[in-house]
Design a protein around this motif. Structure first.
Motif, short mmCIF file in Angstrom:
data_model
loop_
_atom_site.label_atom_id
_atom_site.label_comp_id
_atom_site.label_asym_id
_atom_site.label_seq_id
_atom_site.Cartn_x
_atom_site.Cartn_y
_atom_site.Cartn_z
N LEU A 207 46.17 41.85 31.82
CA LEU A 207 45.99 41.84 30.36
C LEU A 207 44.52 41.74 29.99
O LEU A 207 44.06 42.39 29.04
CB LEU A 207 46.76 40.66 29.76
CG LEU A 207 48.29 40.81 29.75
CD1 LEU A 207 48.95 39.48 29.42
CD2 LEU A 207 48.73 41.88 28.77
N ALA A 208 43.76 40.93 30.72
CA ALA A 208 42.33 40.80 30.44
C ALA A 208 41.61 42.13 30.61
O ALA A 208 40.75 42.50 29.80
CB ALA A 208 41.71 39.73 31.34
N ALA A 209 41.96 42.87 31.68
CA ALA A 209 41.34 44.17 31.90
C ALA A 209 41.67 45.12 30.76
O ALA A 209 40.82 45.91 30.32
CB ALA A 209 41.82 44.75 33.23
N ALA A 210 42.89 45.05 30.25
CA ALA A 210 43.28 45.90 29.13
C ALA A 210 42.56 45.50 27.85
O ALA A 210 42.09 46.35 27.08
CB ALA A 210 44.79 45.83 28.93
N ARG B 290 51.34 31.25 28.02
CA ARG B 290 50.75 31.03 29.34
C ARG B 290 49.96 32.26 29.79
O ARG B 290 48.86 32.16 30.36
CB ARG B 290 51.85 30.71 30.36
CG ARG B 290 51.31 30.28 31.73
CD ARG B 290 52.42 30.08 32.73
NE ARG B 290 53.37 29.06 32.31
CZ ARG B 290 54.66 29.29 32.09
NH1 ARG B 290 55.16 30.50 32.24
NH2 ARG B 290 55.45 28.32 31.72
N LEU B 291 50.52 33.45 29.53
CA LEU B 291 49.80 34.68 29.87
C LEU B 291 48.52 34.83 29.04
O LEU B 291 47.49 35.27 29.55
CB LEU B 291 50.70 35.90 29.64
CG LEU B 291 51.92 36.04 30.55
CD1 LEU B 291 52.68 37.31 30.19
CD2 LEU B 291 51.51 36.07 32.01
N ALA B 292 48.61 34.47 27.77
CA ALA B 292 47.43 34.54 26.91
C ALA B 292 46.32 33.63 27.44
O ALA B 292 45.14 34.02 27.48
CB ALA B 292 47.80 34.15 25.48
N ASN B 293 46.69 32.43 27.86
CA ASN B 293 45.68 31.51 28.40
C ASN B 293 45.09 32.03 29.70
O ASN B 293 43.89 31.89 29.96
CB ASN B 293 46.31 30.13 28.62
CG ASN B 293 46.53 29.38 27.32
OD1 ASN B 293 45.73 29.47 26.40
ND2 ASN B 293 47.63 28.65 27.24
N ALA B 294 45.93 32.66 30.53
CA ALA B 294 45.44 33.22 31.79
C ALA B 294 44.46 34.36 31.52
O ALA B 294 43.40 34.46 32.16
CB ALA B 294 46.60 33.71 32.65
N ALA B 295 44.80 35.23 30.58
CA ALA B 295 43.91 36.33 30.23
C ALA B 295 42.61 35.82 29.61
O ALA B 295 41.52 36.31 29.91
CB ALA B 295 44.61 37.28 29.26
N ALA B 296 42.73 34.81 28.75
CA ALA B 296 41.55 34.24 28.11
C ALA B 296 40.60 33.62 29.14
O ALA B 296 39.37 33.73 29.01
CB ALA B 296 41.96 33.19 27.08
N SER B 297 41.16 32.99 30.16
CA SER B 297 40.33 32.39 31.21
C SER B 297 39.51 33.46 31.93
O SER B 297 38.32 33.26 32.21
CB SER B 297 41.22 31.63 32.20
OG SER B 297 40.45 31.09 33.25
N VAL B 298 40.15 34.59 32.21
CA VAL B 298 39.43 35.69 32.87
C VAL B 298 38.32 36.23 31.96
O VAL B 298 37.17 36.43 32.40
CB VAL B 298 40.40 36.82 33.25
CG1 VAL B 298 39.64 38.03 33.79
CG2 VAL B 298 41.40 36.34 34.29
#
Length: 220
Positions: free
Chosen positions: A79-82, A122-130
């Motif tokens: 998600l972060a890459a996108a 949880r996915l949003a937080n993971a993407a935000a961390s990246v």
């Protein structure tokens, strides 16, 4: 930690030992593609990383329904890459600032309890961390919630999904996005577009413009 050493992780996509998602299966998340769904048309552009099938479907089901919360980091990286290349609609609230705010689509409370918490948040937080690690100014704003009485949307058609959300998807003032950030609504799957449209409308009613909707998968 010791259990991880004794029982090595297996890829949720293919079963290979070594990681929750192996490099080969992680390649299923392709380039960002725009998805057209009638309920969202004219309000926000919608994008997805893959179709709801094959390896991508197995990965999401493992994460969402089979307790593989160890996949959050891998899905978050996708998600972060996108998000890094997402064509965001220019909004009056964020005319030039290079940052981003992620608003996760809410889950039913009963589903969240089973899944160990709101799985999209949880996915949003993971993407935000990246993204933060790459120097991007990013915020996660859990601004939406589902009131009690909402049914599981699996198997519902568009009209039933709209009725299911009517009066139940609400804005949380405590989760209001910070001013000056372009807002992206984040979800795991887009099916009919009813949920995405309801999220966009709920935010717009509070004066919050949505720059885009991003999902991992597009069904249909």
């Amino acid at each position: 930690m010791l259990l991880d050493l004794l029982i090595p992780a297996r890829c949720a996509g293919c079963g290979a030992r070594g990681a929750p998602c192996c490099a080969r299966c992680a390649g299923v998340w392709g380039s960002v593609s725009e998805v057209v769904r009638v309920p969202v048309a004219g309000s926000a552009r919608v994008f997805a990383l893959a179709r709801y099938r094959g390896v991508a479907r197995r990965l999401l089901i493992a994460y969402k329904e089979r307790g593989r919360r160890d996949l959050a980091a891998s899905l978050g990286r996708a998600l972060a890459a996108a998000l890094a290349v997402l064509p965001l609609q220019r909004t009056s609230a964020a005319p030039a600032r290079r940052g981003i705010c992620l608003v996760p689509a809410p889950s039913r409370r009963s589903a969240s309890r089973v899944r160990g918490g709101p799985h999209v948040e949880r996915l949003a937080n993971a993407a935000a961390s990246v993204l933060a690690g790459e120097g991007v100014e990013v915020a996660v704003a859990p601004a939406l919630e589902l009131a009690g009485g909402a049914r599981d949307a699996v198997g519902l058609d568009r009209a039933e999904r709209v009725a299911n959300l009517a009066g139940r998807l609400r804005f949380r003032e405590a989760g209001r996005p910070p001013p000056g950030f372009p807002v992206v609504v984040l979800d795991d799957v887009i099916t009919t577009g009813a949920t995405a449209a309801a999220c966009v409308r709920a935010l717009e009613k509070e004066g919050i413009e949505v720059a885009a909707v991003l999902t991992l998968l597009a069904a249909g």
